[in-house]
Enzyme design. Structure first.
Site, mmCIF file in Angstrom:
data_model
loop_
_atom_site.group_PDB
_atom_site.id
_atom_site.type_symbol
_atom_site.label_atom_id
_atom_site.label_comp_id
_atom_site.label_asym_id
_atom_site.label_seq_id
_atom_site.Cartn_x
_atom_site.Cartn_y
_atom_site.Cartn_z
ATOM 1 N N ILE A 23 0.836 -1.222 0.000
ATOM 2 C CA ILE A 23 0.000 0.000 0.000
ATOM 3 C C ILE A 23 0.859 1.255 0.000
ATOM 4 O O ILE A 23 0.411 2.315 -0.474
ATOM 5 C CB ILE A 23 -0.977 -0.011 1.195
ATOM 6 C CG1 ILE A 23 -2.125 0.965 0.952
ATOM 7 C CG2 ILE A 23 -0.260 0.280 2.510
ATOM 8 C CD1 ILE A 23 -3.286 0.814 1.906
ATOM 9 N N ASN A 48 -2.161 1.960 15.768
ATOM 10 C CA ASN A 48 -2.642 1.671 17.118
ATOM 11 C C ASN A 48 -2.917 3.007 17.787
ATOM 12 O O ASN A 48 -2.599 4.063 17.236
ATOM 13 C CB ASN A 48 -1.619 0.845 17.914
ATOM 14 C CG ASN A 48 -0.298 1.576 18.077
ATOM 15 O OD1 ASN A 48 -0.236 2.667 18.646
ATOM 16 N ND2 ASN A 48 0.753 1.018 17.515
ATOM 17 N N GLY A 99 3.719 -4.296 11.069
ATOM 18 C CA GLY A 99 2.772 -4.447 9.956
ATOM 19 C C GLY A 99 2.726 -3.262 9.009
ATOM 20 O O GLY A 99 3.743 -2.644 8.691
ATOM 21 N N VAL A 100 1.500 -2.925 8.604
ATOM 22 C CA VAL A 100 1.359 -1.836 7.621
ATOM 23 C C VAL A 100 1.732 -0.492 8.266
ATOM 24 O O VAL A 100 2.248 0.414 7.614
ATOM 25 C CB VAL A 100 -0.078 -1.830 7.036
ATOM 26 C CG1 VAL A 100 -1.122 -1.342 8.017
ATOM 27 C CG2 VAL A 100 -0.152 -1.029 5.757
ATOM 28 N N ASP A 101 1.525 -0.381 9.578
ATOM 29 C CA ASP A 101 1.900 0.839 10.319
ATOM 30 C C ASP A 101 3.401 1.086 10.161
ATOM 31 O O ASP A 101 3.849 2.187 9.790
ATOM 32 C CB ASP A 101 1.543 0.628 11.799
ATOM 33 C CG ASP A 101 1.494 1.923 12.603
ATOM 34 O OD1 ASP A 101 1.271 1.836 13.832
ATOM 35 O OD2 ASP A 101 1.670 3.000 12.021
ATOM 36 N N SER A 122 -7.170 -4.523 10.819
ATOM 37 C CA SER A 122 -7.334 -5.469 11.940
ATOM 38 C C SER A 122 -7.090 -6.933 11.584
ATOM 39 O O SER A 122 -7.162 -7.784 12.489
ATOM 40 C CB SER A 122 -8.740 -5.356 12.573
ATOM 41 O OG SER A 122 -8.800 -4.236 13.434
ATOM 42 N N THR A 123 -6.833 -7.253 10.331
ATOM 43 C CA THR A 123 -6.718 -8.677 9.953
ATOM 44 C C THR A 123 -5.312 -9.230 10.126
ATOM 45 O O THR A 123 -5.057 -10.402 9.824
ATOM 46 C CB THR A 123 -7.140 -8.899 8.481
ATOM 47 O OG1 THR A 123 -6.199 -8.198 7.638
ATOM 48 C CG2 THR A 123 -8.542 -8.420 8.215
ATOM 49 N N GLY A 124 -4.399 -8.439 10.618
ATOM 50 C CA GLY A 124 -3.039 -8.945 10.859
ATOM 51 C C GLY A 124 -2.816 -9.170 12.337
ATOM 52 O O GLY A 124 -3.422 -10.054 12.945
HETATM 53 N N1 APR Z 1 0.625 -3.116 2.251
HETATM 54 C C1 APR Z 1 -0.639 -3.619 2.314
HETATM 55 N N2 APR Z 1 -1.073 -4.419 3.307
HETATM 56 C C2 APR Z 1 -0.177 -4.755 4.263
HETATM 57 C C3 APR Z 1 1.156 -4.274 4.283
HETATM 58 C C4 APR Z 1 1.547 -3.425 3.202
HETATM 59 N N3 APR Z 1 2.781 -2.917 3.117
HETATM 60 N N4 APR Z 1 1.777 -4.779 5.383
HETATM 61 C C5 APR Z 1 0.870 -5.547 6.013
HETATM 62 N N5 APR Z 1 -0.300 -5.554 5.352
HETATM 63 C C6 APR Z 1 -1.551 -6.232 5.669
HETATM 64 C C7 APR Z 1 -1.445 -7.457 6.541
HETATM 65 O O1 APR Z 1 -1.140 -8.608 5.760
HETATM 66 C C8 APR Z 1 -2.865 -7.520 7.115
HETATM 67 O O2 APR Z 1 -3.713 -8.208 6.219
HETATM 68 O O3 APR Z 1 -2.333 -5.309 6.413
HETATM 69 C C9 APR Z 1 -3.304 -6.041 7.170
HETATM 70 C C10 APR Z 1 -3.346 -5.444 8.576
HETATM 71 O O4 APR Z 1 -2.304 -6.019 9.342
HETATM 72 P P1 APR Z 1 -1.485 -5.190 10.459
HETATM 73 O O5 APR Z 1 -0.581 -4.240 9.781
HETATM 74 O O6 APR Z 1 -0.920 -6.205 11.390
HETATM 75 O O7 APR Z 1 -2.603 -4.311 11.202
HETATM 76 P P2 APR Z 1 -3.690 -4.735 12.290
HETATM 77 O O8 APR Z 1 -4.050 -6.162 12.198
HETATM 78 O O9 APR Z 1 -4.762 -3.689 12.141
HETATM 79 O O10 APR Z 1 -2.926 -4.525 13.674
HETATM 80 C C11 APR Z 1 -2.618 -3.201 14.061
HETATM 81 O O11 APR Z 1 -0.317 -3.736 14.291
HETATM 82 O O12 APR Z 1 1.396 -2.731 13.207
HETATM 83 C C12 APR Z 1 0.706 -2.739 14.380
HETATM 84 O O13 APR Z 1 0.874 -0.497 15.168
HETATM 85 C C13 APR Z 1 -0.014 -1.454 14.624
HETATM 86 O O14 APR Z 1 -0.545 -2.044 16.852
HETATM 87 C C14 APR Z 1 -1.081 -1.907 15.562
HETATM 88 C C15 APR Z 1 -1.453 -3.281 15.018
#
Ligand code: APR
Length: 190
Positions: free
Chosen positions: A22, A35, A43-45, A134-136
């Site tokens: 993304i 968060n 993750g994506v953050d 939220s799916t990660g």
């Molecule tokens: N581009 C697109 N999608 C991504 C990317 C990327 N670069 N990186 C990860 N994802 C996907 C993951 O595969 C998942 O399906 O984004 C989705 C959300 O996953 P997370 O990033 O783990 O977010 P979430 O499940 O909402 O958890 C949030 O994770 O990173 C920490 O600071 C964040 O504490 C918060 C928690």
């Protein structure tokens, strides 16, 4: 499966499903699955802060110091710069942790999509890219999340013609496939 794999679009092409990173999307805003601290994470953050650079964190810190001293609540959303990324803005939203107690997880997840799109409308942004919030790390099952997110996006787009395109960007091919199988977009957008 490569990134060139095409998936169906929905709502007369206003919703596009794709695979990829993304942080590479050249849209008006990418949505960050943040968060409540707004100070970064994994993750994506982590990917968004790494790709966008320190300007994003600087604005997040300012938001914490002024509007959200106790952190951004689940379901809430805020706008910052996208820094060095091709996108113009980041909309940070906090998804529900699936396994935790508390309010209705589906409603909180829907709030993330609704509030992110409300911010886009208020800021005059026409193209928005979402990760699967939220799916990660937060453990929301992709099939359940697909039904919630597609319904919330459809409702928001029906009420806000100014949003021209929503891109749903999945990091893993199987996630995009699960989404397509469990989305609830109306077949014909009348
Ligand atoms: N581009 C697109 N999608 C991504 C990317 C990327 N670069 N990186 C990860 N994802 C996907 C993951 O595969 C998942 O399906 O984004 C989705 C959300 O996953 P997370 O990033 O783990 O977010 P979430 O499940 O909402 O958890 C949030 O994770 O990173 C920490 O600071 C964040 O504490 C918060 C928690």
């Amino acid at each position: 499966m490569s990134e060139s794999t095409t998936f169906p679009s929905f709502l007369d092409g206003r919703v596009v499903v794709k695979m990829g990173d993304i942080t590479q999307e050249a849209v008006d805003a990418v949505v960050n699955a943040a968060n409540g601290t707004l100070l970064g994470g994994g993750g994506v953050d982590g990917a968004i802060h790494r790709a966008g650079g320190p300007a994003i964190l600087e604005e997040c810190r300012n938001i914490r110091a002024t509007r959200y001293p106790d952190g951004l609540p689940t379901g809430g959303a805020v706008l910052t710069t996208a820094g060095r990324m091709p996108a113009r803005h980041v909309i940070h939203t906090v998804g529900p942790v699936y396994g935790s107690g508390g309010p209705d997880k589906a409603e909180m997840l829907a709030q993330c999509y609704r509030n992110s799109l409300s911010i886009a409308v208020e800021a005059g942004l026409a193209t928005v890219a979402f990760p699967a919030i939220s799916t990660g790390i937060y453990g929301y099952p992709m099939d359940e999340a697909a039904a919630v997110s597609s319904q919330a996006i459809q409702d928001a787009l029906r009420s806000n013609p100014s949003v021209e395109e929503v891109r749903l960007v999945f990091f893993l091919p199987q996630d995009a496939e699960v989404f397509v199988r469990h989305q609830v977009f109306d077949a014909e957008d009348n």
